[in-house]
Each structure stands twice: as C-alpha cells, then as structure tokens.
Design a protein around this motif. Structure first.
Motif, PDB file in Angstrom:
ATOM      1  N   PHE A  44       0.876  -1.175   0.000  1.00 12.93           N
ATOM      2  CA  PHE A  44       0.000   0.000   0.000  1.00 12.93           C
ATOM      3  C   PHE A  44       0.916   1.228   0.000  1.00 12.93           C
ATOM      4  CE2 PHE A  44      -3.975   1.828   2.439  1.00 12.93           C
ATOM      5  CZ  PHE A  44      -3.985   2.933   1.594  1.00 12.93           C
ATOM      6  N   SER A  45       0.964   1.888  -1.154  1.00 11.86           N
ATOM      7  CA  SER A  45       1.876   3.023  -1.307  1.00 11.86           C
ATOM      8  C   SER A  45       1.092   4.331  -1.277  1.00 11.86           C
ATOM      9  CB  SER A  45       2.595   2.848  -2.646  1.00 11.86           C
ATOM     10  OG  SER A  45       3.305   4.003  -2.998  1.00 11.86           O
ATOM     11  N   HIS A  46       1.626   5.331  -0.587  1.00 14.26           N
ATOM     12  CA  HIS A  46       0.996   6.656  -0.655  1.00 14.26           C
ATOM     13  C   HIS A  46       2.052   7.735  -0.486  1.00 14.26           C
ATOM     14  CE1 HIS A  46       0.925   7.552   3.701  1.00 14.26           C
ATOM     15  NE2 HIS A  46       0.654   6.274   3.891  1.00 14.26           N
ATOM     16  N   VAL A  47       1.654   8.994  -0.665  1.00  9.10           N
ATOM     17  CA  VAL A  47       2.653  10.060  -0.816  1.00  9.10           C
ATOM     18  C   VAL A  47       2.681  11.069   0.334  1.00  9.10           C
ATOM     19  CG1 VAL A  47       2.543   9.849  -3.348  1.00  9.10           C
ATOM     20  CG2 VAL A  47       1.150  11.598  -2.209  1.00  9.10           C
ATOM     21  N   VAL A  48       1.924  10.791   1.408  1.00 10.41           N
ATOM     22  CA  VAL A  48       1.979  11.720   2.545  1.00 10.41           C
ATOM     23  C   VAL A  48       2.599  11.023   3.755  1.00 10.41           C
ATOM     24  CG1 VAL A  48       0.067  13.191   1.783  1.00 10.41           C
ATOM     25  CG2 VAL A  48      -0.420  11.171   3.187  1.00 10.41           C
ATOM     26  N   THR A  49       2.844  11.784   4.812  1.00  6.56           N
ATOM     27  CA  THR A  49       3.541  11.195   5.966  1.00  6.56           C
ATOM     28  C   THR A  49       2.586  10.309   6.777  1.00  6.56           C
ATOM     29  OG1 THR A  49       3.049  13.106   7.346  1.00  6.56           O
ATOM     30  CG2 THR A  49       5.144  13.143   6.144  1.00  6.56           C
ATOM     31  N   ALA A  50       3.169   9.478   7.622  1.00  9.94           N
ATOM     32  CA  ALA A  50       2.375   8.505   8.379  1.00  9.94           C
ATOM     33  C   ALA A  50       1.462   9.161   9.407  1.00  9.94           C
ATOM     34  CB  ALA A  50       3.314   7.521   9.068  1.00  9.94           C
ATOM     35  N   ASP A  51       1.766  10.418   9.799  1.00  6.46           N
ATOM     36  CA  ASP A  51       0.953  11.050  10.843  1.00  6.46           C
ATOM     37  C   ASP A  51      -0.164  11.935  10.289  1.00  6.46           C
ATOM     38  OD1 ASP A  51       2.625  12.914   9.820  1.00  6.46           O
ATOM     39  OD2 ASP A  51       3.346  13.695  11.747  1.00  6.46           O
ATOM     40  N   THR A  52      -0.479  11.812   9.020  1.00 10.60           N
ATOM     41  CA  THR A  52      -1.630  12.525   8.431  1.00 10.60           C
ATOM     42  C   THR A  52      -2.865  11.612   8.535  1.00 10.60           C
ATOM     43  OG1 THR A  52      -1.090  11.547   6.311  1.00 10.60           O
ATOM     44  CG2 THR A  52      -0.174  13.741   6.750  1.00 10.60           C
ATOM     45  N   PRO A  53      -4.065  12.154   8.291  1.00 10.00           N
ATOM     46  CA  PRO A  53      -5.253  11.271   8.329  1.00 10.00           C
ATOM     47  C   PRO A  53      -5.116  10.077   7.378  1.00 10.00           C
ATOM     48  CG  PRO A  53      -5.931  13.568   8.305  1.00 10.00           C
ATOM     49  CD  PRO A  53      -4.436  13.575   8.137  1.00 10.00           C
ATOM     50  N   LYS A  54      -4.615  10.316   6.170  1.00  4.46           N
ATOM     51  CA  LYS A  54      -4.462   9.182   5.239  1.00  4.46           C
ATOM     52  C   LYS A  54      -3.410   8.199   5.746  1.00  4.46           C
ATOM     53  CE  LYS A  54      -2.708   9.869   0.953  1.00  4.46           C
ATOM     54  NZ  LYS A  54      -2.796  10.234  -0.479  1.00  4.46           N
ATOM     55  N   GLY A  55      -2.287   8.725   6.222  1.00  2.00           N
ATOM     56  CA  GLY A  55      -1.227   7.851   6.735  1.00  2.00           C
ATOM     57  C   GLY A  55      -1.708   7.002   7.897  1.00  2.00           C
ATOM     58  N   ARG A  56      -2.477   7.624   8.793  1.00  2.00           N
ATOM     59  CA  ARG A  56      -2.968   6.883   9.972  1.00  2.00           C
ATOM     60  C   ARG A  56      -4.023   5.861   9.572  1.00  2.00           C
ATOM     61  NH1 ARG A  56      -4.330  11.477  14.240  1.00  2.00           N
ATOM     62  NH2 ARG A  56      -4.962   9.701  15.503  1.00  2.00           N
ATOM     63  N   ALA A  57      -4.860   6.232   8.602  1.00  2.00           N
ATOM     64  CA  ALA A  57      -5.907   5.296   8.159  1.00  2.00           C
ATOM     65  C   ALA A  57      -5.292   4.098   7.429  1.00  2.00           C
ATOM     66  CB  ALA A  57      -6.909   6.011   7.271  1.00  2.00           C
ATOM     67  N   ALA A  58      -4.220   4.331   6.692  1.00  2.00           N
ATOM     68  CA  ALA A  58      -3.559   3.208   6.011  1.00  2.00           C
ATOM     69  C   ALA A  58      -3.012   2.230   7.053  1.00  2.00           C
ATOM     70  CB  ALA A  58      -2.426   3.738   5.124  1.00  2.00           C
ATOM     71  N   LEU A  59      -2.460   2.773   8.125  1.00  2.00           N
ATOM     72  CA  LEU A  59      -1.941   1.894   9.184  1.00  2.00           C
ATOM     73  C   LEU A  59      -3.075   1.174   9.921  1.00  2.00           C
ATOM     74  CD1 LEU A  59       0.979   4.143  10.482  1.00  2.00           C
ATOM     75  CD2 LEU A  59       1.163   2.002   9.183  1.00  2.00           C
ATOM     76  N   ARG A  60      -4.219   1.880  10.061  1.00  2.00           N
ATOM     77  CA  ARG A  60      -5.368   1.223  10.707  1.00  2.00           C
ATOM     78  C   ARG A  60      -5.857   0.068   9.831  1.00  2.00           C
ATOM     79  NH1 ARG A  60      -9.376   2.341  14.651  1.00  2.00           N
ATOM     80  NH2 ARG A  60      -7.644   3.394  15.659  1.00  2.00           N
ATOM     81  N   PHE A  61      -5.890   0.296   8.506  1.00  2.00           N
ATOM     82  CA  PHE A  61      -6.311  -0.779   7.594  1.00  2.00           C
ATOM     83  C   PHE A  61      -5.368  -1.980   7.743  1.00  2.00           C
ATOM     84  CE2 PHE A  61      -5.760  -2.932   3.492  1.00  2.00           C
ATOM     85  CZ  PHE A  61      -7.028  -3.514   3.388  1.00  2.00           C
ATOM     86  N   LYS A  62      -4.085  -1.703   7.805  1.00  2.00           N
ATOM     87  CA  LYS A  62      -3.089  -2.787   7.955  1.00  2.00           C
ATOM     88  C   LYS A  62      -3.381  -3.603   9.239  1.00  2.00           C
ATOM     89  CE  LYS A  62       1.795  -3.162   9.318  1.00  2.00           C
ATOM     90  NZ  LYS A  62       2.241  -4.320   8.537  1.00  2.00           N
ATOM     91  N   GLU A  63      -3.591  -2.859  10.337  1.00  3.51           N
ATOM     92  CA  GLU A  63      -3.802  -3.524  11.623  1.00  3.51           C
ATOM     93  C   GLU A  63      -5.056  -4.409  11.577  1.00  3.51           C
ATOM     94  OE1 GLU A  63      -3.943  -0.413  14.645  1.00  3.51           O
ATOM     95  OE2 GLU A  63      -5.603  -1.538  15.563  1.00  3.51           O
TER      96      GLU A  63
END
Ligand code: LMR
Length: 352
Positions: A50-69
């Motif tokens: 899952f690749s994206h272009v913003v940092t992990a502490d943005t809403p998208k970055g945090r949601a990507a990590l939530r999806f992973k979990e």
C-alpha cells in the motif's frame, strides 16, 4: 530539514522499459511469486503493498496503518499489508503505472490524480467552492454519484474501494494573497488535474504540476513561488517553512480514492476479500473521523510557529476570489460533463 533520501535512492536505478526502479520492479516479481492467492496462510500470506505520498501522521497515513492492523488481525496473518508512506516507494504518477502493472496492489491518491486510470471525471471534485463543508463532500462521494465515478476506473483495470477525506485547501506564497490580483505572475504548484490548472490560469498564475515530494525543494530553491494544499499536508511536508504568507481561502477540497489492482482483488479468495472489505469500511470511518480536526490542528500548529503570516480573508475578499474562479466551471465543460456538475449541485440543493 527535510529528508528526501528514500526518494533519491528510488530514482537511482530506473529501468528504461518500465520507468520503475530496481526496488520497485522487485515488488512486481514478488507480487507474481506469491501466487496462488487461494492458499494463503500465516506462513505464506497474501502481501498487499500500500503506497501513498503523505507522511504517516496525516489522516491518510494513519488510516492506512489502521487498515493494515485490521486486515492482518482479522485474517489471522493470512494477509500482510506493507504500508509505504511519503513517496518512499513511488511518487505521484509512478504509483499509477505501478498499480496497473501489479507492482503495488493498493494506493490512495487524491481525486485530482486519477485521470490516467479512467478517473478524469473525478476532477469535478476540484471545482472551486463546490462544497461548503466536509458533510457535503461525503453526501456526494458516498451516494450514487460517487459510486458511479469509481466504477469508471474499472475500464482501466482499477477498482475503487472507498473515498477518504482530507479537507479544504489554502494557499501559501512569499507574498500576501488577498485579492485575485495578488496571484498574478506567480508560479504555483498544483496537482495533476485540468481543473486545478484552469483554476490557477484564472488567477493569472503560471501553474506547475509536480509530485508532492518535490514541492519543498522547489519552494526552497524558488523554482516555485507558492502552492495550494490542506493545512495537514502543508504542516507535515514543512512547506510553511519556505513561505512567508498563508491565506485561509478554503477554495477547494482535497480527498482520496482508495484503489486496488482489479485483477489482484478478483483473484483473492472470497472469504479474505470480504474480511478486507470490512477492514476498509472501518479504516474509512476512522480516516473520516480524523480529517477535519487534524486540519484545524495543523493550521494552529503552523500559526504557532510564528514563521508565517496567516491571512483570514474578509467576506468581501472571499467574494472577489469566488468571482475570479467562477469561469473554471465554464472551462471545465471541456473535460467534465456539465450534467455531472448539475446533478452534484442539485443533490446539495445549491443554485444551478
Ligand atoms: C498532493 O499531491 O498535494 C496531495 O494529493 C497529496 C496527498 O496525497 O494528500
């Protein structure tokens, strides 16, 4: 100071045929090697990059990590999600090619960047002052119009799974931007959307389309004079450090589509696919619960640095900007069906 080393490393060994780096091509080979998906186990899991272009502490970055979990725990390890944040695997345009080639399985690009995968009509979401608040965006995105627009990606082998919020964009520059005249002659970065290019042309700027990861350096070296983005993206990319003024214009909306390689998604066993759909639903609710507050907080943080002058336009100044940008609707008839704009306005109860 900003650290772009991963990006530099990625661009070092680019294959002439595919435009992908050695590391990226490796992803393609690994993706092919993990077949068949039907026999995924915790020891031999399905891997979703899952690749994206913003940092992990943005809403998208945090949601990507939530999806992973959620995906990993609910499948008891039969699925592994590798999240690559901040363009560490691919930049804007590269990631679309990678998705179509199967070198990466999941992305969450902004709606402004989907024209190359059948999402040209999604540039409707870039029209200035289309939404008055986050709820209006969600009414459209989560209703029949949003569903229909995502289905168009399927013609290019891409499946849209969800819309994720970010929020309203503001302008930054090295001069005060209060009236349309203040923009004249500036070189302003925009995302790769015809609607956004047209918006900047209406303000008589010189629009420059470039990947997000390059913006800080371009501002630092004065190749760009300014840019537009949400406060959370400006703060997390440190763009405010390179600018003297920020105008809280809220003139346009930035949101995302979470997309997957359709062939990959279709090959998943039914039980795994349905667990992943549930994980995506919950990650989406999480993303959307974070975005508005995260942007308010980012604006406060930018102000608290004391390094930038914050301009909150008066109602009269907002009206001038609104009027200057109105012709974008006419210009956009060249690439967005007018009926689409009309049905969005109708659904929102806005004047035609
Ligand atoms: C941008 O390129 O400015 C945004 O699309 C980045 C993002 O993903 O929010």
């Amino acid at each position: 100071m900003k650290n772009n080393t991963s990006d530099a490393a990625n661009t070092q060994y680019t294959s002439a045929e595919t435009g992908l780096t050695r590391r990226q091509s490796m992803g393609l080979m690994l993706g092919a090697a993990m077949l068949p998906l039907a026999h995924a186990t915790a020891a031999n899991p399905v891997v979703i990059q899952f690749s994206h272009v913003v940092t992990a502490d943005t809403p998208k970055g945090r949601a990507a990590l939530r999806f992973k979990e959620l995906a990993e725990s609910r499948t008891q390890g039969r699925v592994r999600v590798e999240v690559y944040a901040n363009s560490s695997l691919y930049k804007d345009r590269e990631e679309m090619d990678a998705l179509r080639l199967g070198a990466v399985q999941m992305l969450a690009p902004s709606l402004s960047k989907l024209a190359s995968v059948g999402g040209g009509d999604l540039e409707v979401f870039d029209l200035p002052y289309l939404f008055r608040d986050h709820a209006e965006f969600r009414t459209i995105a989560n209703g029949p119009i949003g569903a229909q627009l995502l289905r168009r990606l399927e013609t290019k082998g891409v499946k849209g799974l969800a819309y994720w919020d970010n929020g309203f964009k503001v302008f930054t520059a090295n001069r005060a931007l209060r009236t349309p005249q203040d923009f004249e002659g500036l070189r302003i970065r925009v995302q790769a959307s015809r609607t956004l290019v047209s918006q900047m042309q209406q303000l008589r700027t010189d629009p420059s389309v470039s990947p997000l990861i390059n913006v800080y350096e371009a501002l630092r070296t004065h190749k760009l004079d300014g840019q537009e983005n949400t406060p959370v993206n400006i703060y997390s990319q440190k763009l405010h450090e390179m600018q003297s003024h920020l105008t809280v214009s809220n003139h346009g909306y930035l949101a995302y589509a979470v997309i997957v390689n359709q062939a990959f998604w279709d090959r998943l066993p039914d039980d795994l696919r349905s667990i992943l759909e549930g994980a995506m639903r919950d990650a989406t609710a999480y993303a959307n619960s974070l975005a508005e507050a995260a942007n308010l907080q980012a604006l406060e943080r930018i102000q608290a640095t004391g390094r930038i002058t914050m301009i909150r336009p008066t109602a009269a100044e907002q009206q001038l900007l609104h009027t200057a940008l109105a012709p974008v609707y006419q210009a956009a008839k060249g690439w967005i069906q007018p009926e689409l704009v009309q049905s969005i306005r109708q659904t929102l109860g806005a004047p035609p």
